[in-house]
Design a protein around this motif. Structure first.
Motif, short mmCIF file in Angstrom:
data_model
loop_
_atom_site.label_atom_id
_atom_site.label_comp_id
_atom_site.label_asym_id
_atom_site.label_seq_id
_atom_site.Cartn_x
_atom_site.Cartn_y
_atom_site.Cartn_z
N ASP A 178 5.67 12.24 -3.94
CA ASP A 178 4.96 11.25 -3.15
C ASP A 178 4.68 10.03 -4.01
O ASP A 178 4.17 10.15 -5.13
CB ASP A 178 3.64 11.83 -2.62
CG ASP A 178 3.86 12.95 -1.63
OD1 ASP A 178 4.48 12.70 -0.58
OD2 ASP A 178 3.43 14.09 -1.91
N LEU A 179 5.02 8.87 -3.46
CA LEU A 179 4.96 7.62 -4.21
C LEU A 179 4.19 6.58 -3.42
O LEU A 179 4.35 6.47 -2.20
CB LEU A 179 6.39 7.12 -4.49
CG LEU A 179 6.57 5.74 -5.11
CD1 LEU A 179 6.07 5.73 -6.54
CD2 LEU A 179 8.04 5.33 -5.05
N ARG A 180 3.37 5.78 -4.12
CA ARG A 180 2.64 4.71 -3.45
C ARG A 180 2.42 3.56 -4.42
O ARG A 180 2.01 3.77 -5.56
CB ARG A 180 1.29 5.23 -2.94
CG ARG A 180 0.46 4.16 -2.22
CD ARG A 180 -0.74 4.81 -1.53
NE ARG A 180 -1.59 5.52 -2.46
CZ ARG A 180 -2.60 4.96 -3.12
NH1 ARG A 180 -2.88 3.67 -2.95
NH2 ARG A 180 -3.34 5.68 -3.95
N PHE A 181 2.69 2.34 -3.96
CA PHE A 181 2.40 1.14 -4.73
C PHE A 181 2.17 -0.01 -3.76
O PHE A 181 2.40 0.12 -2.54
CB PHE A 181 3.51 0.81 -5.74
CG PHE A 181 4.88 0.61 -5.14
CD1 PHE A 181 5.28 -0.64 -4.70
CD2 PHE A 181 5.76 1.67 -5.04
CE1 PHE A 181 6.54 -0.83 -4.15
CE2 PHE A 181 7.02 1.48 -4.49
CZ PHE A 181 7.41 0.23 -4.05
N TYR A 182 1.74 -1.14 -4.29
CA TYR A 182 1.41 -2.29 -3.46
C TYR A 182 2.24 -3.50 -3.88
O TYR A 182 2.34 -3.82 -5.07
CB TYR A 182 -0.08 -2.64 -3.58
CG TYR A 182 -0.50 -3.83 -2.76
CD1 TYR A 182 -0.76 -3.71 -1.40
CD2 TYR A 182 -0.60 -5.09 -3.35
CE1 TYR A 182 -1.14 -4.80 -0.64
CE2 TYR A 182 -0.97 -6.20 -2.60
CZ TYR A 182 -1.22 -6.05 -1.24
OH TYR A 182 -1.59 -7.14 -0.49
N SER A 183 2.86 -4.16 -2.89
CA SER A 183 3.65 -5.36 -3.12
C SER A 183 3.00 -6.52 -2.38
O SER A 183 2.60 -6.38 -1.21
CB SER A 183 5.09 -5.16 -2.62
OG SER A 183 5.80 -6.38 -2.64
N ALA A 184 2.92 -7.68 -3.02
CA ALA A 184 2.32 -8.86 -2.38
C ALA A 184 3.13 -9.31 -1.18
O ALA A 184 2.60 -9.90 -0.23
CB ALA A 184 2.20 -9.99 -3.40
N ALA A 185 4.43 -9.04 -1.18
CA ALA A 185 5.29 -9.48 -0.08
C ALA A 185 5.31 -8.51 1.08
O ALA A 185 5.38 -8.92 2.25
CB ALA A 185 6.71 -9.70 -0.60
N THR A 186 5.25 -7.21 0.79
CA THR A 186 5.39 -6.21 1.85
C THR A 186 4.13 -5.39 2.06
O THR A 186 4.09 -4.55 2.96
CB THR A 186 6.55 -5.26 1.52
OG1 THR A 186 6.29 -4.62 0.26
CG2 THR A 186 7.86 -6.04 1.41
N GLY A 187 3.10 -5.60 1.26
CA GLY A 187 1.87 -4.83 1.39
C GLY A 187 2.02 -3.45 0.78
O GLY A 187 2.76 -3.24 -0.19
#
Length: 202
Positions: free
Chosen positions: A161-170
């Motif tokens: 399970d992977l989770r991260f935050y991108s400024a472009a895609t949230g």
């Protein structure tokens, strides 16, 4: 006359007795024969001081040159037992460190079902299942906000399970499962849309 002859003979005898002493005083720079001469300086021992044989460097003996098409020959002398022990210790340390790593350790590329590259992942996977690392959006090369750190990732058995935050895609999340061919396949949630993806080692 007799006294003068006697005095002259005594002086000659004294001069004869002093001759070896004068010769010895003139050659005081030589070592006594029983101690031997000091060792001559060498390329690895310029001071001339004594060096034990086990501390002296071993230089390869001269001979015919070794070419690249002669894999059975080496220009270097055989490794000493100290070199062999050091190399064995390095190999053992490397294998021990590798034993503490999980199957996700290293570089990966996240692709969609059609093979298009989405994200590049650099993962650090411990044997306990805690995964850390960084991501880079391959669709936005050169953008200042196209990379970052993974904020949440875990591996439980064959599930990742992977989770991260991108400024472009949230927020970006992925749920992947290990496959028989070494990949991790599953679903990616990005911008509220779910798509089939797989993770392949670089």
């Amino acid at each position: 006359m007799l006294f003068a002859a006697t005095l002259g003979g005594a002086a000659q005898a004294q001069a004869t007795a002093d001759a070896p002493l004068a010769a010895a005083e003139g050659t005081d720079t030589q070592e006594p024969a029983e101690f031997g001469a000091p060792p001559a300086p060498t390329s690895y021992n310029p001071s001339g001081a004594y060096t034990p044989s086990w501390e002296r460097p071993v230089f390869p003996e001269g001979g015919a040159p070794v070419f690249l098409d002669q894999p059975g020959r080496s220009p270097e002398p055989p490794a000493s037992y100290l070199d062999q022990a050091y190399e064995a210790r390095l190999r053992s340390s490397f294998l021990s460190a590798q034993g503490l790593k999980g199957p996700l350790e290293g570089g990966w590329t996240l692709r969609d079902a059609g093979g298009k590259q989405l994200y590049d992942l650099q993962l650090v996977d411990s044997a306990s299942g805690v995964v850390d690392g960084a991501w880079r959006d391959l669709r936005r090369a050169g953008a200042s906000d196209a990379s970052g750190l993974i904020v949440g990732a875990s591996r439980t058995g064959a599930r990742f399970d992977l989770r991260f935050y991108s400024a472009a895609t949230g927020s970006v999340t992925a749920a992947l499962t290990a496959t028989a061919d070494g990949r991790w396949a599953g679903e990616l949630m990005e911008q509220g849309r779910e798509r089939a993806v797989y993770l392949q080692r670089n």
